[in-house]
Design an enzyme around this catalytic site. Structure first.
Site, PDB file in Angstrom:
ATOM      1  N   ASP A   1       0.609  -1.328  -0.042  1.00 45.78           N
ATOM      2  CA  ASP A   1      -0.001  -0.039   0.010  1.00 45.78           C
ATOM      3  C   ASP A   1       0.885   1.391   0.031  1.00 45.78           C
ATOM      4  O   ASP A   1       1.484   1.765   1.101  1.00 45.78           O
ATOM      5  CB  ASP A   1      -0.762  -0.253   1.288  1.00 45.78           C
ATOM      6  CG  ASP A   1      -2.009   0.935   1.085  1.00 45.78           C
ATOM      7  OD1 ASP A   1      -2.010   1.663   0.235  1.00 45.78           O
ATOM      8  OD2 ASP A   1      -2.797   1.172   2.148  1.00 45.78           O
ATOM      9  N   ILE A   2       1.302   1.739  -1.150  1.00 46.71           N
ATOM     10  CA  ILE A   2       2.363   2.951  -1.395  1.00 46.71           C
ATOM     11  C   ILE A   2       1.639   3.989  -2.005  1.00 46.71           C
ATOM     12  O   ILE A   2       1.956   5.214  -1.852  1.00 46.71           O
ATOM     13  CB  ILE A   2       3.415   2.161  -2.148  1.00 46.71           C
ATOM     14  CG1 ILE A   2       3.027   1.984  -3.640  1.00 46.71           C
ATOM     15  CG2 ILE A   2       4.139   1.119  -1.584  1.00 46.71           C
ATOM     16  CD1 ILE A   2       4.296   1.671  -4.585  1.00 46.71           C
ATOM     17  N   LYS A   3       0.383   3.832  -2.819  1.00 44.27           N
ATOM     18  CA  LYS A   3      -0.232   5.018  -3.212  1.00 44.27           C
ATOM     19  C   LYS A   3       0.651   6.015  -3.930  1.00 44.27           C
ATOM     20  O   LYS A   3       0.393   7.126  -3.914  1.00 44.27           O
ATOM     21  CB  LYS A   3      -1.169   5.796  -2.146  1.00 44.27           C
ATOM     22  CG  LYS A   3      -2.152   4.873  -1.412  1.00 44.27           C
ATOM     23  CD  LYS A   3      -3.002   5.538  -0.367  1.00 44.27           C
ATOM     24  CE  LYS A   3      -4.040   4.945   0.165  1.00 44.27           C
ATOM     25  NZ  LYS A   3      -3.393   3.929   1.081  1.00 44.27           N
ATOM     26  N   ARG A   4       1.456   5.426  -4.718  1.00 45.45           N
ATOM     27  CA  ARG A   4       2.373   6.205  -5.817  1.00 45.45           C
ATOM     28  C   ARG A   4       1.415   6.891  -6.918  1.00 45.45           C
ATOM     29  O   ARG A   4       0.563   6.038  -7.330  1.00 45.45           O
ATOM     30  CB  ARG A   4       3.750   5.628  -6.183  1.00 45.45           C
ATOM     31  CG  ARG A   4       4.340   5.088  -5.229  1.00 45.45           C
ATOM     32  CD  ARG A   4       4.883   6.172  -4.387  1.00 45.45           C
ATOM     33  NE  ARG A   4       6.002   5.651  -3.318  1.00 45.45           N
ATOM     34  CZ  ARG A   4       6.103   5.457  -2.177  1.00 45.45           C
ATOM     35  NH1 ARG A   4       4.948   5.656  -1.603  1.00 45.45           N
ATOM     36  NH2 ARG A   4       7.134   4.772  -1.528  1.00 45.45           N
TER      37      ARG A   4
ATOM     38  N   THR B   1      -0.554  -0.452  -4.737  1.00 44.96           N
ATOM     39  CA  THR B   1      -1.791   0.760  -4.820  1.00 44.96           C
ATOM     40  C   THR B   1      -1.076   1.929  -5.413  1.00 44.96           C
ATOM     41  O   THR B   1      -0.089   2.320  -5.242  1.00 44.96           O
ATOM     42  CB  THR B   1      -2.636   0.963  -3.451  1.00 44.96           C
ATOM     43  OG1 THR B   1      -1.455   1.537  -2.612  1.00 44.96           O
ATOM     44  CG2 THR B   1      -2.911  -0.218  -2.657  1.00 44.96           C
TER      45      THR B   1
END
Length: 282
Positions: free
Chosen positions: A95-98, A123
């Protein structure tokens, strides 16, 4: 393809995605008293989490911020936890949401699909458009990787932008259309392409629209448990196509009893959550 593999696991085991998003107050006293550094405690607790829940969970999600906040030792723990998940034979979601573009996106893709921080699915944030997500697609066929793109998130502030109307449709609905389009461009024959979507249902009124928009997209669904997503709403979206996993983080790893064997409590929680979430596929 990774989403088909994840779907198969969700059907065979349960749609439960265990979130290993640890905070210092999540760690059981037994582990705190046995290991000096927080990084060591996180690694040991994660080892126990995986050991007792692996027969009930379809996958695991690890939120990188929990480990970045502890500096280099925290990132070493993050790396080790991802490796433990993958060595156990399970799918690891980072879950890094880059959400950056061009060469920077390429570097993020390399950094999280290879090497010390390798995960199976990431993510991503598509606010900057296809340039922010397409660089990851080269790894889909080369290394059987995938990505969940933020569409409708579970936080109250999601309405600030995601619910805005564009030509009588919400912005998140438009994003879902694009995720479907990008997935078919990359993998036209796939039942569920490697571009999936993050869709929270706890602040959602348009369940029928979401169900229609996501019938060919595999979903990561946050918000169950601590954030109040209802099992019947989740089921209404993924029941027919069996196209989603449901993340539970704090509801699984936090607020353990102060006395007794914490492992027994984790087993019971995993069993209960798996049983509850299997209802979504009936």
């Amino acid at each position: 393809m990774i989403m088909q593999e994840l779907r198969k696991r969700a059907i065979e085991v349960s749609p439960l995605c265990v979130g290993i998003d640890l905070r210092p107050d999540h760690v059981p006293a037994e582990i705190k008293n046995s290991f000096e550094t927080l990084a060591e405690q996180y690694i040991e607790y994660s080892k126990e989490i995986i050991a007792v829940s692996k027969d009930y969970a379809s996958c695991y999600k690890v939120q990188i911020a929990c480990y970045e906040s502890e500096g280099l030792s925290g990132l070493r723990a993050y790396s080790e936890i991802l490796k433990m998940i993958r060595k156990s034979g399970h799918i690891a979601i980072a879950d890094i949401k880059r959400g950056d573009i061009g060469a920077t996106a390429q570097m993020y893709a390399k950094g999280h699909f290879e090497g010390d921080f390798e995960a199976d699915i990431l993510t991503l944030n598509a606010y900057m458009g296809e340039d922010a997500v397409k660089p990851y697609a080269k790894y889909f066929k080369e290394k059987n990787k995938g990505a969940f793109i933020l569409a409708k998130t579970s936080n109250p502030g999601s309405r600030n932008f995601q619910d805005l109307k564009i030509s009588d449709e919400t912005l998140y609905s438009k994003v879902l259309d694009k995720i479907h389009e990008w997935g078919k461009e990359e993998e036209p024959e796939a039942e569920f392409p490697s571009f999936g979507a993050v869709v929270g249902v706890n602040n959602l009124n348009e369940l029928d629209i979401i169900r229609e928009k996501t019938k060919d997209i595999f979903l990561l669904i946050p918000g169950y448990g601590a954030q109040g997503a209802k099992i019947e709403d989740i089921a209404s979206i993924i029941n027919e196509r069996k196209n989603g996993v449901v993340n539970v983080s704090r509801g699984y790893t936090a607020n353990l009893p102060s006395e007794g064997d914490f492992r027994k409590e984790l087993v019971k929680r995993a069993q209960d959550l798996a049983k509850e979430l299997r209802v979504c596929f009936k």
